[in-house]
Structures are given as C-alpha cells and as structure tokens.
Design a protein around this motif. Sequence first.
Motif, PDB file in Angstrom:
ATOM      1  N   ILE A  74       0.305 -73.412  61.981  1.00 46.21           N
ATOM      2  CA  ILE A  74       0.152 -72.713  63.263  1.00 46.21           C
ATOM      3  C   ILE A  74       1.208 -73.267  64.210  1.00 46.21           C
ATOM      4  O   ILE A  74       1.250 -74.468  64.467  1.00 46.21           O
ATOM      5  CB  ILE A  74      -1.265 -72.914  63.853  1.00 46.21           C
ATOM      6  N   SER A  75       2.094 -72.377  64.679  1.00 48.29           N
ATOM      7  CA  SER A  75       3.168 -72.789  65.581  1.00 48.29           C
ATOM      8  C   SER A  75       2.754 -72.438  67.013  1.00 48.29           C
ATOM      9  O   SER A  75       2.285 -71.335  67.267  1.00 48.29           O
ATOM     10  CB  SER A  75       4.439 -72.026  65.192  1.00 48.29           C
ATOM     11  N   VAL A  76       2.914 -73.390  67.928  1.00 46.85           N
ATOM     12  CA  VAL A  76       2.485 -73.115  69.319  1.00 46.85           C
ATOM     13  C   VAL A  76       3.624 -73.340  70.302  1.00 46.85           C
ATOM     14  O   VAL A  76       4.453 -74.231  70.124  1.00 46.85           O
ATOM     15  CB  VAL A  76       1.265 -73.984  69.723  1.00 46.85           C
ATOM     16  N   ASN A  77       3.630 -72.520  71.355  1.00 53.87           N
ATOM     17  CA  ASN A  77       4.590 -72.707  72.451  1.00 53.87           C
ATOM     18  C   ASN A  77       3.825 -73.072  73.724  1.00 53.87           C
ATOM     19  O   ASN A  77       2.600 -73.294  73.690  1.00 53.87           O
ATOM     20  CB  ASN A  77       5.456 -71.461  72.619  1.00 53.87           C
ATOM     21  N   GLY A  78       4.523 -73.106  74.852  1.00 56.72           N
ATOM     22  CA  GLY A  78       3.889 -73.560  76.092  1.00 56.72           C
ATOM     23  C   GLY A  78       2.699 -72.698  76.506  1.00 56.72           C
ATOM     24  O   GLY A  78       1.599 -73.205  76.751  1.00 56.72           O
ATOM     25  N   ASN A  79       2.912 -71.370  76.577  1.00 57.40           N
ATOM     26  CA  ASN A  79       1.832 -70.481  77.023  1.00 57.40           C
ATOM     27  C   ASN A  79       0.616 -70.572  76.105  1.00 57.40           C
ATOM     28  O   ASN A  79      -0.526 -70.572  76.559  1.00 57.40           O
ATOM     29  CB  ASN A  79       2.326 -69.025  77.047  1.00 57.40           C
ATOM     30  N   THR A  80       0.879 -70.657  74.811  1.00 57.39           N
ATOM     31  CA  THR A  80      -0.223 -70.705  73.845  1.00 57.39           C
ATOM     32  C   THR A  80      -1.028 -71.987  74.015  1.00 57.39           C
ATOM     33  O   THR A  80      -2.267 -71.968  73.975  1.00 57.39           O
ATOM     34  CB  THR A  80       0.345 -70.607  72.413  1.00 57.39           C
TER      35      THR A  80
END
Length: 245
Positions: A74-80
């Motif tokens: 699971i790849s996450v960015n800032g908003n996520t």
Amino acid sequence: MAEIPESHPRRNSLLSRQKLVDAQKKGMLADSALIAHGRGEAFDYLLGERSALGAVNAVKEVVSRLNAAKNPVISVNGNTVALAIEELLLLANKIGCPIEVNIYYRTPERMNALLSHIESVRASLGIDVQILGSEPDGLIPNLEGPRAKCCSQGILNADAILVPLEDGDRCEALINMGKEVYVVDLNPLSRTARMATICIVDEISRAAKMMLNLDDNDLEVNPNFDANSSRESVLEEMLNALKRN
Ligand code: PTJ
C-alpha cells in the motif's frame, strides 16, 4: 475548530478539511494538497458524499486481489495519510503487507513528518506493519526526479499496489512495470482513473473504511472484473446528479 453538530449535512466533509489543515500544520502535505482535495470535493458533491455501487464493487475486487497477491503493497502520499492512515494501517495488518510512503513532491522534511506520524499511529494501534520509504533503494523506470524513488522491499518488487490519489505519469510507469495498480480517485475522468488496473471512484476515507470492513468470506478474485464499467457507472451517477439539477 468549532464544534460541528452531528446532524450537519456536510459534517464528514468539514471534519476531513480539518484533518488536512492539521496535517498541513505538521508539515506533512504538499503545498497544493488542499487544492487537490478541493477538486476531489467537487466530484464528491455530485455523489452526495456517498459511495456509489460501482465503487463498492471495485473495493471488493481490489481487496480480493491484494489478498491474493504475492507481494502486495500500500503506497501512501500526504493527503492519504492525513485522511485515512489508521484504516490503511489496519488493512495492511490484515493483508500482511507493508506500507510505503511515496510522495510526488518529495522533500526530506515531508518524508520525516509523514514517517513519524505513521509510526506513532501504528504504535497506538499496537500492530506490527512494516513502514517503508525512509531509505529508497530503487527507482521507478521512465520517471524523472525524486518522485521515481521507491523501495525494493515495497513498490519496486510488488506485483499488486494500492496507490490512492496517484498521479497519471506514475500510474502509467507502474503499469508499464507489469504491476496491477489499484487507485482511489474521485475524478473518474482523470488519466490515473482511466489507466489503472482498477479505479475505485470514491473518497479515500470512505473507501478505506469499506476495504477494512469487508467480510473475509466475501473475498474472491473475479478475473473478468470489468474495471471500465465500474468506473463509468460512477461517472453516470455524477452526470445524472447534474441533469437532475
Ligand atoms: O503528497 P504528494 O506530494 O504525493 O502530493 C499529493 C497530491 C494529491 C497533492 C498530488 O498527488 C496531486 O497534485 O494530485 P492531483 O494530480 O491533483 O490529483 C489528485 C486526484 O485525487 C484528483 O483527481 C482528485 O479528484 C482526487 N482526490 C482529491 N481528494 C480526494 C481524491 N480522491 C479521493 N479521495 C479524496 N479525498
């Protein structure tokens, strides 16, 4: 933030905005994060801030495939992270996969802020999920700049990747690496939504809650799942909302 009454029709939306404002203050977000969220909100307004049937079906297929994959991530960015990290950590724990922080606007300060926030949420949940991203040792081919950086234990060697709010170029590059790419994007017309193996056209916090609450007995991969139809059916709901005026 002022108290929002339980009965307020846009309560969830206002709470999400506050989560983003708080994350912004902690240095976790890209400068343009709130603009990106605003674009998402416009599409969500057309959905009545509810998950459409096409999204419910896509969620079920995505979790089934992540569960069946050899090396899911699971790849996450800032908003996520700001909106759904608790649910995604619990999902990663259930599936038995790592979470990788992989951001578009990469700076050491943001990476540190995100990694330490995720680590503190992980510790408070008392679960054992591998959190990757601090020491990237790989590159996504055919992508320029720091956004190509990734980890060999995560994205680089994954066969299936859940990557909410992804950018079109990176989605394409991941697909070209031969991976199954599952995205969450409220804009059913975006390049990402059209290019992904499956796009869940839904709001990330609602989608993440649904993913987590699926019954294990409902998980079954459908190799013939029609990703285009599921995406188009949500677009149809949005168009109908516009036509109803
Ligand atoms: O943290 P970083 O550096 O990786 O940057 C993250 C953002 C989101 C700022 C960056 O990836 C970006 O600029 O994204 P875009 O190209 O604006 O695309 C964001 C997409 O996500 C748009 O299609 C929005 O409609 C959609 N979106 C925004 N908020 C949500 C959403 N989809 C689902 N849930 C949301 N809450």
